[in-house]
Scaffold this motif. Structure first.
Motif, mmCIF file in Angstrom:
data_model
loop_
_atom_site.group_PDB
_atom_site.id
_atom_site.type_symbol
_atom_site.label_atom_id
_atom_site.label_comp_id
_atom_site.label_asym_id
_atom_site.label_seq_id
_atom_site.Cartn_x
_atom_site.Cartn_y
_atom_site.Cartn_z
ATOM 1 N N LEU A 105 38.272 101.876 26.335
ATOM 2 C CA LEU A 105 37.426 102.511 27.349
ATOM 3 C C LEU A 105 36.736 103.773 26.833
ATOM 4 C CD1 LEU A 105 39.929 102.228 30.346
ATOM 5 C CD2 LEU A 105 38.040 100.683 29.791
ATOM 6 N N LEU A 106 37.053 104.193 25.604
ATOM 7 C CA LEU A 106 36.506 105.424 25.036
ATOM 8 C C LEU A 106 35.519 105.107 23.919
ATOM 9 C CD1 LEU A 106 39.848 107.446 24.778
ATOM 10 C CD2 LEU A 106 37.997 107.870 26.405
ATOM 11 N N GLY A 109 33.726 106.474 18.215
ATOM 12 C CA GLY A 109 33.452 107.575 17.302
ATOM 13 C C GLY A 109 33.998 108.912 17.739
ATOM 14 N N GLU A 110 34.443 109.017 18.995
ATOM 15 C CA GLU A 110 34.925 110.292 19.528
ATOM 16 C C GLU A 110 36.436 110.339 19.697
ATOM 17 O OE1 GLU A 110 33.279 113.112 20.340
ATOM 18 O OE2 GLU A 110 31.452 112.286 19.488
ATOM 19 N N ILE A 111 37.108 109.221 19.546
ATOM 20 C CA ILE A 111 38.546 109.175 19.849
ATOM 21 C C ILE A 111 39.333 110.173 19.013
ATOM 22 C CG2 ILE A 111 40.628 107.759 19.663
ATOM 23 C CD1 ILE A 111 38.974 105.372 20.577
ATOM 24 N N GLN A 239 26.653 114.137 28.757
ATOM 25 C CA GLN A 239 27.680 113.158 28.416
ATOM 26 C C GLN A 239 28.671 112.959 29.557
ATOM 27 O OE1 GLN A 239 29.493 113.483 24.522
ATOM 28 N NE2 GLN A 239 27.784 114.685 23.744
ATOM 29 N N ILE A 240 28.986 114.038 30.283
ATOM 30 C CA ILE A 240 29.936 113.926 31.394
ATOM 31 C C ILE A 240 29.365 113.070 32.505
ATOM 32 C CG2 ILE A 240 31.136 115.207 33.199
ATOM 33 C CD1 ILE A 240 31.329 117.537 31.212
ATOM 34 N N VAL A 246 35.611 109.165 30.792
ATOM 35 C CA VAL A 246 36.199 109.774 29.601
ATOM 36 C C VAL A 246 37.000 111.012 29.964
ATOM 37 C CG1 VAL A 246 35.684 110.951 27.417
ATOM 38 C CG2 VAL A 246 34.450 108.857 28.030
ATOM 39 N N ILE A 247 36.440 111.866 30.824
ATOM 40 C CA ILE A 247 37.118 113.096 31.226
ATOM 41 C C ILE A 247 38.415 112.771 31.946
ATOM 42 C CG2 ILE A 247 36.896 115.253 32.491
ATOM 43 C CD1 ILE A 247 35.036 114.911 30.067
#
Length: 335
Positions: A105-106, A109-111, A239-240, A246-247
């Motif tokens: 779900l994320l 590249g940001e995990i 992004q939020i 994600v948050i």
């Protein structure tokens, strides 16, 4: 505690919403602020962090380290949770939840940056805001002061190597020069400046002079904290809005970690016969984090637009409520 401080969690929530909205409405302004960097350190955020740190460090008397022996059990519990439990439990929780359960779900590249943000947060035990939490629950001031002073001293030596170890485990390359620069800028220098000012005030006008300055700077410190939140969430506003899930997912391991470590510290204190007035702030110190340092290190390591700078969740007031409501149980008083 004034009305403003009592409702700090409300102002934090409003600032998060305001930051997201402003980031959407004026992206150019936030882009200009983000570009004001020297050696990968944003000047605007650095100034705000200093406004948060220095006024609160003025309250610390490093001579209070001598009273550690008086509350050695409470100090021992908090040191154990802060340095032997919290960073490693957060690394494990971040890896399990973000690196495994929530990974589909994320954004792939940001995990690793999200996991690194959690580690940075957990590896920096709270110093400044501890005074707020302790005051709210009526904690023993001598113990709180001693623990804060000791945490500041230990963080200078332990934060960088501990973060490097855990981020290495998380497969994130650590630029040592940047990380050490963050420690110097946000711990060493502010501590020295605050102690110089503190001694000058106490030597010239006594405690009354220091109290007057703290009364003046206290509101500025809280405003700086709120302004920092507006900026950080403004940088991430787009992004939020695009990925609110994600948050929420990042908040899960943080919530578990806060309550887990508060519970461990509180339970150990009761088992060791620590007085409630020490156990309450011990639980809060064990659960809370040095938000300012975590944000600064996250920004330095991963940039202002990294999700690693958004991992602090305002849950400490609920921990305050829990320890206050369980005092009768802690002290063995029949309901």
């Amino acid at each position: 505690m004034g009305t403003f401080e009592r409702y700090l969690s409300v102002w934090v929530a409003l600032c998060i919403v305001a930051g997201i909205a402003l980031g959407q409405a004026a992206p150019g302004v936030f882009a200009a602020i983000a570009s004001a960097e020297v050696a990968r350190v944003n000047l605007v955020v650095a100034a705000l962090i200093w406004l948060m740190i220095v006024p609160m460090l003025l309250k610390i008397d490093f001579g209070a380290l001598g009273s550690v022996r008086q509350h050695w059990k409470g100090v021992g519990v908090t040191l154990f949770v802060n340095w032997a439990v919290k960073p490693f439990s957060m690394a494990a929780l971040g890896t399990v939840f973000l690196g495994w359960l929530f990974a589909p779900l994320l954004p792939a590249g940001e995990i690793q940056a999200y996991i690194a943000g959690l580690i940075l947060l957990a590896a920096a035990p709270c110093t400044a805001m501890v005074f707020v939490w302790s005051n709210l629950c009526g904690g023993e001031p001598t113990y709180t002061l001693s623990q804060v002073a000791l945490n500041d001293l230990l963080m200078v030596f332990l934060f960088a190597p501990l973060v490097a170890l855990l981020l290495g485990v998380a497969s994130v390359t650590v630029p040592w020069d940047t990380l050490l620069l963050s420690v110097v800028l946000y711990i060493v220098v502010p501590v020295i400046v605050a102690q110089v000012i503190r001694r000058a005030l106490l030597g010239g006008g006594g405690q009354a002079a220091l109290d007057r300055l703290l009364g003046t700077l206290g509101p500025a410190s809280l405003v700086a904290l709120l302004a920092t939140l507006v900026l950080l969430f403004g940088f991430q506003g787009e992004q939020i809005v695009a990925q609110p899930l994600v948050i929420a997912l990042i908040a899960v391991p943080i919530l578990i970690q806060v309550y887990l470590n508060a519970g461990i510290a509180y339970w150990l204190s009761r088992r060791l016969g620590v007085a409630w007035c020490v156990a309450a702030p011990a639980a809060l110190i064990g659960a809370s984090n040095f938000f300012e340092l975590a944000v600064a290190a996250a920004i330095s390591l991963f940039g202002l637009k990294s999700g690693a700078a958004l991992v602090e969740v305002p849950v400490m007031l609920s921990v305050v409520a829990i320890v206050k409501r369980t005092r009768r149980w802690y002290e063995g008083v029949p309901a």
